[in-house]
Design a protein around this motif. Structure first.
Motif, mmCIF file in Angstrom:
data_model
loop_
_atom_site.group_PDB
_atom_site.id
_atom_site.type_symbol
_atom_site.label_atom_id
_atom_site.label_comp_id
_atom_site.label_asym_id
_atom_site.label_seq_id
_atom_site.Cartn_x
_atom_site.Cartn_y
_atom_site.Cartn_z
ATOM 1 N N ILE A 63 0.838 -1.206 0.000
ATOM 2 C CA ILE A 63 0.000 0.000 0.000
ATOM 3 C C ILE A 63 0.870 1.252 0.000
ATOM 4 O O ILE A 63 0.642 2.202 -0.766
ATOM 5 N N ALA A 64 1.900 1.267 0.867
ATOM 6 C CA ALA A 64 2.756 2.454 0.996
ATOM 7 C C ALA A 64 3.523 2.741 -0.292
ATOM 8 O O ALA A 64 3.560 3.885 -0.767
ATOM 9 N N VAL A 65 4.126 1.701 -0.879
ATOM 10 C CA VAL A 65 4.913 1.890 -2.109
ATOM 11 C C VAL A 65 4.024 2.377 -3.252
ATOM 12 O O VAL A 65 4.384 3.299 -4.001
ATOM 13 N N LEU A 96 5.570 17.030 1.591
ATOM 14 C CA LEU A 96 5.299 17.200 3.015
ATOM 15 C C LEU A 96 3.919 16.657 3.377
ATOM 16 O O LEU A 96 3.748 15.988 4.408
ATOM 17 N N ALA A 97 2.933 16.938 2.526
ATOM 18 C CA ALA A 97 1.586 16.425 2.764
ATOM 19 C C ALA A 97 1.571 14.897 2.740
ATOM 20 O O ALA A 97 0.863 14.257 3.537
ATOM 21 N N VAL A 101 0.217 12.596 5.763
ATOM 22 C CA VAL A 101 -0.833 11.594 5.537
ATOM 23 C C VAL A 101 -0.355 10.214 5.976
ATOM 24 O O VAL A 101 -1.123 9.441 6.567
ATOM 25 N N ALA A 102 0.909 9.898 5.711
ATOM 26 C CA ALA A 102 1.454 8.605 6.124
ATOM 27 C C ALA A 102 1.443 8.470 7.648
ATOM 28 O O ALA A 102 1.098 7.411 8.186
ATOM 29 N N LEU A 106 -0.711 5.704 9.788
ATOM 30 C CA LEU A 106 -0.097 4.759 10.720
ATOM 31 C C LEU A 106 -0.723 4.843 12.108
ATOM 32 O O LEU A 106 -0.957 3.817 12.758
ATOM 33 N N ILE A 107 -1.006 6.065 12.571
ATOM 34 C CA ILE A 107 -1.655 6.217 13.878
ATOM 35 C C ILE A 107 -3.058 5.599 13.846
ATOM 36 O O ILE A 107 -3.465 4.868 14.763
ATOM 37 N N GLY A 108 -3.794 5.889 12.775
ATOM 38 C CA GLY A 108 -5.130 5.319 12.650
ATOM 39 C C GLY A 108 -5.106 3.810 12.551
ATOM 40 O O GLY A 108 -5.950 3.123 13.149
ATOM 41 N N TRP A 109 -4.133 3.283 11.808
ATOM 42 C CA TRP A 109 -4.021 1.825 11.684
ATOM 43 C C TRP A 109 -3.691 1.188 13.022
ATOM 44 O O TRP A 109 -4.202 0.109 13.349
ATOM 45 N N TRP A 110 -2.822 1.828 13.795
ATOM 46 C CA TRP A 110 -2.445 1.274 15.102
ATOM 47 C C TRP A 110 -3.661 1.174 16.024
ATOM 48 O O TRP A 110 -3.849 0.180 16.719
ATOM 49 N N LYS A 111 -4.522 2.206 16.013
ATOM 50 C CA LYS A 111 -5.729 2.175 16.844
ATOM 51 C C LYS A 111 -6.726 1.136 16.317
ATOM 52 O O LYS A 111 -7.333 0.394 17.092
#
Length: 368
Positions: A63-65, A96-97, A101-102, A106-111
């Protein structure tokens, strides 16, 4: 005490040494078996958890790549230019955006991950791989192809820009070909298909490239030409090392250039030789094959004019050798399309142009 005293004392003499007591073997209790089972269970659980985490990381990485390629490719196309305020600054803000967003993702995925694992440990890797499969499906769409091409231009710089310019010359040459003439040539090539495939496999050369060379040299009508070219690949002057390689791969004592199979092997060996001489540059390798060793060959010509690549040497060449790589690759593209699609697509119809660019030119990594 006198040593002779105990020898003369009968009571002392009758004393026998006590026998040593043998130690009984230790009998282990059955408590060790549950411990072994516990260790095996812990090991299997660790391997299972490691597998789930690996699948989750794999999905997130895809997804990231893909997101990086699409967003940077789109930004490179949208803000292309050298102006600071209209191009460079907006592109930097876009990068920067992307970073922000990344971080939010990552924070949302962790929760979300904590909530999913509370229900089932399989949910996180399944969701991650599902997103990855969705991305893989979107890769086949034209918009991703365009973004990927812009991303390659962004990273490749001058070299990639030059490659794209020449690639479009190849696409334009393919577009100008008569479909009827190409179809006749493909039909004539069937007689020599096996020989060319064997030569390509033996020298690790793309078979469509060899077909393109044969099409350009002889149109699959083997003959002796006025400039000394002979057979299917119009072999002229060949370095001794090339002939030695062809002898070795064919396993014959004598090579006959009238034999299409022998001719194909010599042609493949010659092209491989010049490709290595040009450090793997496909365009220069084809150009060197066409020019041959006369007048010092392509390397001497490039040194004479201070040229470093195919783009810079083109202006110094006559029309015939200059266009040779373009013609070879346009024919190679036709053979690749015939091989993959079963027909020759009209470049200007519908979305054929983007589809053909996705398939790519043989020998160049232009397709997805």
């Amino acid at each position: 005490m006198d040593k002779t005293a105990h020898l003369s004392n009968p009571e002392l003499n009758n004393i026998k040494p006590k026998p040593r007591r043998r130690r009984s073997p230790v009998v282990r209790s059955g408590k060790d078996k549950p411990q072994k089972r516990l260790r095996k269970k812990q090991t299997s659980e660790f391997k299972w958890n490691l597998l789930l985490i690996s699948l989750e990381i794999l999905g997130l990485s895809i997804i990231a790549v893909s997101a990086i390629i699409v967003l940077l490719g789109y930004s490179a196309s949208r803000f292309s230019g050298t102006s600071f305020f209209s191009s460079l600054l907006p592109f930097a803000i876009g990068v920067l955006a992307l970073v922000l967003v990344a971080c939010v993702f990552l924070i949302g995925w962790w929760k979300l991950r904590k909530w999913l694992q509370a229900h089932s440990e399989l949910l996180t890797p399944v969701l991650s791989l599902s997103f990855a499969l969705l991305i893989a499906f979107l890769v086949t769409h034209d918009q991703f192809t365009l973004a990927y091409g812009n991303f390659r231009t962004l990273v490749g710089g001058k070299e990639e820009a030059s490659r794209i310019t020449i690639s479009h010359q190849v696409y334009a040459a393919y577009r100008r070909h008569s479909s009827a003439q190409l179809q006749k040539m493909i039909s004539r090539s069937q007689e020599y298909q096996q020989a060319i495939e064997d030569a390509a496999r033996s020298f690790d050369v793309d078979v469509n490239l060899l077909q393109g060379i044969a099409a350009t040299e002889s149109s699959f009508i083997p003959r002796d030409s006025s400039d000394g070219g002979r057979g299917l690949f119009q072999i002229t002057q060949v370095p001794k090392t090339v002939m030695a390689q062809a002898h070795k791969r064919l396993g014959t004592e004598k090579i006959s250039l009238e034999n299409p199979r022998h001719n194909a092997f010599v042609g493949a060996a010659t092209f491989k030789h010049y490709l290595a001489e040009m450090n793997g540059d496909l365009f220069l390798g084809l150009l060197a094959y066409n020019i041959g060793p006369a007048n010092g060959g392509l390397r001497f010509i490039m040194q004479q004019y201070g040229a470093t690549d195919f783009t810079t040497i083109q202006p110094y060449l006559q029309t015939l050798p200059r266009d040779y790589p373009i013609r070879v690759l346009s024919y190679s593209l036709a053979f690749r399309l015939w091989q993959k699609v079963g027909k020759l697509l009209a470049y200007e119809e519908g979305n054929n142009a983007i589809y053909i660019q996705r398939i790519g030119i043989p020998g160049l990594q232009t397709g997805l």
